[in-house]
Design a protein around this motif. Structure first.
Motif, PDB file in Angstrom:
ATOM      1  N   ALA A   3      -0.069 -34.950 -14.355  1.00  0.00           N
ATOM      2  CA  ALA A   3       0.178 -36.184 -13.603  1.00  0.00           C
ATOM      3  C   ALA A   3       1.848 -36.058 -13.163  1.00  0.00           C
ATOM      4  O   ALA A   3       1.852 -36.360 -12.163  1.00  0.00           O
ATOM      5  N   GLU A   4       2.675 -34.840 -13.713  1.00  0.00           N
ATOM      6  CA  GLU A   4       3.638 -34.495 -13.479  1.00  0.00           C
ATOM      7  C   GLU A   4       3.702 -33.888 -12.251  1.00  0.00           C
ATOM      8  O   GLU A   4       4.167 -33.999 -10.364  1.00  0.00           O
ATOM      9  N   ARG A   5       2.237 -32.924 -12.115  1.00  0.00           N
ATOM     10  CA  ARG A   5       2.588 -32.000 -10.874  1.00  0.00           C
ATOM     11  C   ARG A   5       2.332 -32.781 -10.379  1.00  0.00           C
ATOM     12  O   ARG A   5       2.073 -33.027  -8.547  1.00  0.00           O
ATOM     13  N   LEU A   6       1.246 -33.446 -10.237  1.00  0.00           N
ATOM     14  CA  LEU A   6       0.451 -34.382  -8.902  1.00  0.00           C
ATOM     15  C   LEU A   6       1.163 -35.318  -8.573  1.00  0.00           C
ATOM     16  O   LEU A   6       1.344 -35.603  -6.955  1.00  0.00           O
ATOM     17  N   ASP A   7       2.014 -36.192  -8.785  1.00  0.00           N
ATOM     18  CA  ASP A   7       3.035 -36.908  -8.317  1.00  0.00           C
ATOM     19  C   ASP A   7       4.575 -36.374  -7.580  1.00  0.00           C
ATOM     20  O   ASP A   7       4.943 -36.499  -6.321  1.00  0.00           O
ATOM     21  N   ALA A   8       4.659 -35.270  -8.175  1.00  0.00           N
ATOM     22  CA  ALA A   8       5.429 -34.037  -7.848  1.00  0.00           C
ATOM     23  C   ALA A   8       4.665 -33.493  -5.839  1.00  0.00           C
ATOM     24  O   ALA A   8       5.474 -33.049  -5.084  1.00  0.00           O
ATOM     25  N   HIS A   9       3.136 -33.186  -5.945  1.00  0.00           N
ATOM     26  CA  HIS A   9       2.890 -33.261  -4.447  1.00  0.00           C
ATOM     27  C   HIS A   9       2.721 -33.952  -3.794  1.00  0.00           C
ATOM     28  O   HIS A   9       3.375 -33.624  -2.410  1.00  0.00           O
ATOM     29  N   LEU A  10       2.673 -35.504  -4.332  1.00  0.00           N
ATOM     30  CA  LEU A  10       2.340 -36.586  -3.933  1.00  0.00           C
ATOM     31  C   LEU A  10       4.358 -37.079  -2.799  1.00  0.00           C
ATOM     32  O   LEU A  10       3.921 -37.173  -1.710  1.00  0.00           O
ATOM     33  N   HIS A  11       4.413 -36.755  -3.554  1.00  0.00           N
ATOM     34  CA  HIS A  11       6.412 -36.991  -3.779  1.00  0.00           C
ATOM     35  C   HIS A  11       6.760 -35.779  -2.328  1.00  0.00           C
ATOM     36  O   HIS A  11       7.427 -36.295  -1.363  1.00  0.00           O
TER      37      HIS A  11
END
Length: 108
Positions: A3-11
């Motif tokens: 979830a953290e990697r996905l959030d960073a990617h989306l940001h």
């Protein structure tokens, strides 16, 4: 993907999109001002558009080869105008001709 990697990617994607949209808006605004400045110079001016501005290079797109000669004669004036408007040193002018009869690239 966590979830953290996905959030960073989306940001990062959102930041990239905002940057691209801001650049497109800046180029469109500069193109409008350029065409307004250019329009009194002659009927050929309506065939000229700003395609890109990258570093010292100004790229123009023309739809009529008849616009090449007046642009070539005004090259230093055009580069000075872009330098003043952008606050950077514009020293190269590239012109691409795109019309129904001709597709070519000329560096002026």
């Amino acid at each position: 993907m966590s979830a953290e990697r996905l959030d960073a990617h989306l940001h990062r994607s959102a930041v990239l999109q905002r940057g691209l949209l801001a650049r497109a808006a800046r180029l469109a605004e500069l193109d409008r001002a350029f065409r307004q400045w250019l329009s009194p110079l002659g009927p050929w001016a309506r065939h000229v558009r700003l395609a890109n501005l990258e570093g010292e290079r100004v790229a123009l797109l023309v739809t009529s080869a008849a616009a090449l000669t007046p642009l070539r004669y005004r090259q230093s004036e055009l580069l000075d105008w872009f330098s003043a408007r952008t606050g950077s040193s514009c020293t190269r002018l590239n012109i691409t001709v795109r019309s129904s009869a001709t597709t070519g690239r000329l560096g002026v």
